[in-house]
Write a protein that holds these residues in place. Structure first.
Motif, mmCIF file in Angstrom:
data_model
loop_
_atom_site.group_PDB
_atom_site.id
_atom_site.type_symbol
_atom_site.label_atom_id
_atom_site.label_comp_id
_atom_site.label_asym_id
_atom_site.label_seq_id
_atom_site.Cartn_x
_atom_site.Cartn_y
_atom_site.Cartn_z
ATOM 1 N N GLN A 173 0.873 -1.185 -0.066
ATOM 2 C CA GLN A 173 0.076 0.037 -0.090
ATOM 3 C C GLN A 173 0.824 1.151 0.135
ATOM 4 O O GLN A 173 0.677 2.147 -0.760
ATOM 5 N N HIS A 174 2.044 1.269 0.642
ATOM 6 C CA HIS A 174 2.736 2.436 0.909
ATOM 7 C C HIS A 174 3.529 2.561 -0.521
ATOM 8 O O HIS A 174 3.379 3.795 -0.956
ATOM 9 N N PHE A 175 4.110 1.731 -1.034
ATOM 10 C CA PHE A 175 4.571 1.978 -2.489
ATOM 11 C C PHE A 175 3.604 2.435 -3.543
ATOM 12 O O PHE A 175 3.847 3.298 -4.030
ATOM 13 N N ALA A 176 2.386 1.881 -3.685
ATOM 14 C CA ALA A 176 1.332 2.367 -4.361
ATOM 15 C C ALA A 176 1.007 3.700 -4.174
ATOM 16 O O ALA A 176 0.644 4.565 -4.890
ATOM 17 N N GLY A 177 0.953 3.982 -2.818
ATOM 18 C CA GLY A 177 0.396 5.343 -2.558
ATOM 19 C C GLY A 177 1.454 6.374 -2.886
ATOM 20 O O GLY A 177 1.157 7.755 -3.348
ATOM 21 N N SER A 237 0.386 11.991 -11.297
ATOM 22 C CA SER A 237 0.292 10.308 -10.852
ATOM 23 C C SER A 237 0.667 9.201 -11.531
ATOM 24 O O SER A 237 0.415 9.243 -12.691
ATOM 25 N N LEU A 238 1.166 8.376 -10.903
ATOM 26 C CA LEU A 238 1.716 7.058 -11.665
ATOM 27 C C LEU A 238 0.681 5.893 -11.318
ATOM 28 O O LEU A 238 0.261 5.639 -10.349
ATOM 29 N N PRO A 239 0.441 5.160 -12.361
ATOM 30 C CA PRO A 239 -0.380 4.159 -12.183
ATOM 31 C C PRO A 239 0.257 2.809 -11.358
ATOM 32 O O PRO A 239 1.225 2.028 -11.729
ATOM 33 N N ALA A 240 -0.033 2.743 -10.196
ATOM 34 C CA ALA A 240 0.178 1.699 -9.184
ATOM 35 C C ALA A 240 -0.856 1.364 -8.284
ATOM 36 O O ALA A 240 -1.619 2.247 -7.926
ATOM 37 N N MET A 280 3.573 6.181 -5.282
ATOM 38 C CA MET A 280 3.260 6.352 -7.028
ATOM 39 C C MET A 280 2.185 7.046 -7.002
ATOM 40 O O MET A 280 2.293 7.981 -8.225
ATOM 41 N N ALA A 281 1.025 7.144 -6.826
ATOM 42 C CA ALA A 281 -0.246 7.656 -7.037
ATOM 43 C C ALA A 281 -0.258 9.192 -6.630
ATOM 44 O O ALA A 281 -0.685 9.851 -7.210
#
Length: 168
Positions: free
Chosen positions: A32-36, A48-51, A38-39
């Motif tokens: 979740q941290h990594f996706a956050g 924003s980057l798609p993750a 990136m977004a």
């Protein structure tokens, strides 16, 4: 190997593909941290980057777990969301999580690359990864600490490569 994996993530994002992350427990929080990062953003203001983390929707996770078994919670989501050119990032301190194993198999069916953040000897997941980044420790806390550092280094590399390096 970690730098090469980071560059693959950059290429994935430059092509318009996405990063798909998953883990269990503390590793789910890392996903979740990594996706956050990136977004949202890590250091700089940018698009924003798609993750996406496959751990964030309890309705989806419990629906799949109830109907197909807990081992399928990531595979079913990858079946629906994963595309050729995406990268799957399973995060596991043991490298032996059944649901990540099946997620990787589904990612392979979708012709996705796999960058594993793993602990110990990498477990049964390591041989299935294009990049198996292992923290050679049996301490869950130490493995998770290094995974967090690795995630931050990936975020910095991605921002630098896609948006130019920050001036000091």
């Amino acid at each position: 190997m970690a730098e090469a994996a980071g560059h693959e993530m950059c290429l994935c994002l430059k092509r318009g593909n996405k990063l798909i992350l998953a883990g269990n427990g503390g590793s789910a929080a890392d996903a979740q941290h990594f996706a956050g990062e990136m977004a949202g953003r890590f250091i700089r203001e940018r698009v924003s980057l798609p993750a996406i983390s496959l751990c964030t929707d309890p309705t989806v996770v419990t629906c799949i777990g109830n109907d197909y078994g807990y081992g399928q919670i990531f595979a079913r989501q990858i079946e629906g969301l994963g595309r050729n050119g995406d990268i799957f990032i399973p995060i596991s301190t043991s490298g032996n999580s059944e649901n990540l194993f099946y997620g990787i198999r589904q990612a392979r069916d979708r012709q996705m690359q796999v960058v594993g953040l793993l602990g110990g000897d990498g477990g049964k997941i390591a041989p299935l990864c294009d990049y198996a980044l292992r923290v050679p420790s049996d301490s869950t806390a130490r493995i998770q600490e290094i995974h967090t550092l690795t995630i931050h280094l990936f975020c910095e590399l991605i921002e630098d490569e896609l948006f130019g390096q920050e001036e000091s």
